[in-house]
Design a protein around this motif. Structure first.
Motif, PDB file in Angstrom:
ATOM      1  N   ALA A   1       0.831  -1.210   0.000  1.00  0.00           N
ATOM      2  CA  ALA A   1       0.000   0.000   0.000  1.00  0.00           C
ATOM      3  C   ALA A   1       0.865   1.259   0.000  1.00  0.00           C
ATOM      4  O   ALA A   1       0.597   2.200  -0.758  1.00  0.00           O
ATOM      5  CB  ALA A   1      -0.924  -0.007   1.212  1.00  0.00           C
ATOM      6  N   TYR A   2       1.896   1.281   0.822  1.00  0.00           N
ATOM      7  CA  TYR A   2       2.777   2.452   0.868  1.00  0.00           C
ATOM      8  C   TYR A   2       3.512   2.647  -0.461  1.00  0.00           C
ATOM      9  O   TYR A   2       3.698   3.784  -0.920  1.00  0.00           O
ATOM     10  CB  TYR A   2       3.794   2.310   2.003  1.00  0.00           C
ATOM     11  N   SER A   3       3.928   1.553  -1.080  1.00  0.00           N
ATOM     12  CA  SER A   3       4.644   1.645  -2.356  1.00  0.00           C
ATOM     13  C   SER A   3       3.758   2.234  -3.447  1.00  0.00           C
ATOM     14  O   SER A   3       4.178   3.126  -4.193  1.00  0.00           O
ATOM     15  CB  SER A   3       5.141   0.257  -2.791  1.00  0.00           C
ATOM     16  N   VAL A   4       2.534   1.752  -3.530  1.00  0.00           N
ATOM     17  CA  VAL A   4       1.605   2.259  -4.538  1.00  0.00           C
ATOM     18  C   VAL A   4       1.219   3.704  -4.234  1.00  0.00           C
ATOM     19  O   VAL A   4       1.098   4.536  -5.135  1.00  0.00           O
ATOM     20  CB  VAL A   4       0.354   1.356  -4.622  1.00  0.00           C
ATOM     21  N   ALA A   5       1.052   4.023  -2.956  1.00  0.00           N
ATOM     22  CA  ALA A   5       0.721   5.397  -2.563  1.00  0.00           C
ATOM     23  C   ALA A   5       1.831   6.358  -2.998  1.00  0.00           C
ATOM     24  O   ALA A   5       1.552   7.437  -3.534  1.00  0.00           O
ATOM     25  CB  ALA A   5       0.501   5.478  -1.057  1.00  0.00           C
ATOM     26  N   LEU A   6       3.067   5.977  -2.786  1.00  0.00           N
ATOM     27  CA  LEU A   6       4.194   6.811  -3.183  1.00  0.00           C
ATOM     28  C   LEU A   6       4.232   6.997  -4.692  1.00  0.00           C
ATOM     29  O   LEU A   6       4.480   8.104  -5.199  1.00  0.00           O
ATOM     30  CB  LEU A   6       5.500   6.189  -2.682  1.00  0.00           C
ATOM     31  N   PHE A   7       3.950   5.915  -5.412  1.00  0.00           N
ATOM     32  CA  PHE A   7       3.900   5.988  -6.880  1.00  0.00           C
ATOM     33  C   PHE A   7       2.818   6.970  -7.319  1.00  0.00           C
ATOM     34  O   PHE A   7       3.043   7.813  -8.198  1.00  0.00           O
ATOM     35  CB  PHE A   7       3.629   4.594  -7.457  1.00  0.00           C
ATOM     36  N   PHE A   8       1.645   6.894  -6.704  1.00  0.00           N
ATOM     37  CA  PHE A   8       0.548   7.797  -7.049  1.00  0.00           C
ATOM     38  C   PHE A   8       0.917   9.258  -6.775  1.00  0.00           C
ATOM     39  O   PHE A   8       0.554  10.155  -7.535  1.00  0.00           O
ATOM     40  CB  PHE A   8      -0.718   7.428  -6.277  1.00  0.00           C
ATOM     41  N   VAL A   9       1.614   9.501  -5.673  1.00  0.00           N
ATOM     42  CA  VAL A   9       2.018  10.874  -5.351  1.00  0.00           C
ATOM     43  C   VAL A   9       2.965  11.409  -6.421  1.00  0.00           C
ATOM     44  O   VAL A   9       2.828  12.555  -6.884  1.00  0.00           O
ATOM     45  CB  VAL A   9       2.676  10.944  -3.958  1.00  0.00           C
ATOM     46  N   PHE A  10       3.916  10.592  -6.864  1.00  0.00           N
ATOM     47  CA  PHE A  10       4.845  11.021  -7.908  1.00  0.00           C
ATOM     48  C   PHE A  10       4.110  11.282  -9.225  1.00  0.00           C
ATOM     49  O   PHE A  10       4.420  12.248  -9.934  1.00  0.00           O
ATOM     50  CB  PHE A  10       5.960   9.989  -8.106  1.00  0.00           C
ATOM     51  N   VAL A  11       3.141  10.433  -9.548  1.00  0.00           N
ATOM     52  CA  VAL A  11       2.337  10.647 -10.765  1.00  0.00           C
ATOM     53  C   VAL A  11       1.584  11.966 -10.664  1.00  0.00           C
ATOM     54  O   VAL A  11       1.562  12.774 -11.604  1.00  0.00           O
ATOM     55  CB  VAL A  11       1.351   9.473 -10.979  1.00  0.00           C
ATOM     56  N   ALA A  12       0.961  12.197  -9.506  1.00  0.00           N
ATOM     57  CA  ALA A  12       0.196  13.425  -9.300  1.00  0.00           C
ATOM     58  C   ALA A  12       1.088  14.658  -9.413  1.00  0.00           C
ATOM     59  O   ALA A  12       0.734  15.645 -10.079  1.00  0.00           O
ATOM     60  CB  ALA A  12      -0.486  13.390  -7.932  1.00  0.00           C
ATOM     61  N   LEU A  13       2.252  14.611  -8.776  1.00  0.00           N
ATOM     62  CA  LEU A  13       3.155  15.757  -8.821  1.00  0.00           C
ATOM     63  C   LEU A  13       3.689  15.993 -10.228  1.00  0.00           C
ATOM     64  O   LEU A  13       3.869  17.145 -10.654  1.00  0.00           O
ATOM     65  CB  LEU A  13       4.316  15.553  -7.847  1.00  0.00           C
ATOM     66  N   GLY A  14       3.915  14.915 -10.961  1.00  0.00           N
ATOM     67  CA  GLY A  14       4.370  15.051 -12.348  1.00  0.00           C
ATOM     68  C   GLY A  14       3.327  15.734 -13.215  1.00  0.00           C
ATOM     69  O   GLY A  14       3.633  16.670 -13.959  1.00  0.00           O
TER      70      GLY A  14
END
Length: 196
Positions: A87-100
């Protein structure tokens, strides 16, 4: 990877709240500008990603209490189908996608998305256990949504729009707490519910 389980975990039904991002486009009467639509849709997708990251982190933090809840115990993280690390790994990925995506629109949008991510992390890790503050944080999250929508198309928000959004969000949040307390009937899993 079990796709249906992950879809349930990121709560796409909650993305409807992100529809507030379109409000500045509507109130500024910019609906005849195709490029503005593209920018707002990108902002919407970015906010869905960062919001889902918040839901994943929140569910990890709440997994023990959710297991005592009549319906939340079936959530993928509470039930153990998705591990905390996943869950934390996917959450971090989503944050990077959002910031991009946010950075493509403007640094202001990216900054607002990062601010929302930090706010929701703080909420999940403790602010939600503080009466009144929990409601204020949720209401601020709705204001950030319309701010992102305005920033995406360079529209300055009116004080009325910000104020009305904040007050309506407060009332909805309070109503949700009251309904949840009634449903739990003395077996609430959140200490703040007793306050409300």
């Amino acid at each position: 990877m079990n796709i249906p389980v992950w879809i349930k975990a990121v709560r796409p039904t909650h993305w409807l709240k992100n529809g507030l991002i379109f409000m500045p486009l509507v109130f500024a009467q910019r609906w005849n500008h195709p490029l503005d639509w593209v920018r707002v849709i990108l902002a919407f997708v970015a906010f869905c990603a960062v919001a889902s990251a918040g839901y994943l982190v929140n569910d990890v933090q709440d997994r023990e209490k959710d297991r005592l809840h009549p319906t939340k115990k079936n959530r993928p993280i509470a039930s153990g189908v998705i591990t905390s690390r996943q869950a934390y790994s996917v959450a971090l990925f989503f944050v990077f996608v959002a910031l991009g995506l946010g950075w493509v629109l403007s640094p202001t949008v990216a900054g607002a998305l990062l601010g929302y991510a930090v706010l929701m992390y703080a909420y999940s890790c403790g602010l939600k256990r503080v009466p009144i503050i929990d409601l204020l944080v949720i209401a601020l999250g709705f204001v950030i949504r319309i701010f992102v929508g305005g920033a995406a198309i360079s529209v300055v928000l009116s004080g009325w729009l910000i104020g009305c959004t904040f007050i309506v969000a407060l009332l909805l949040g309070l109503g949700k707490r009251i309904v949840e307390l009634q449903r739990m009937q003395g077996t609430e899993t959140r200490k703040t519910l007793g306050f409300y």
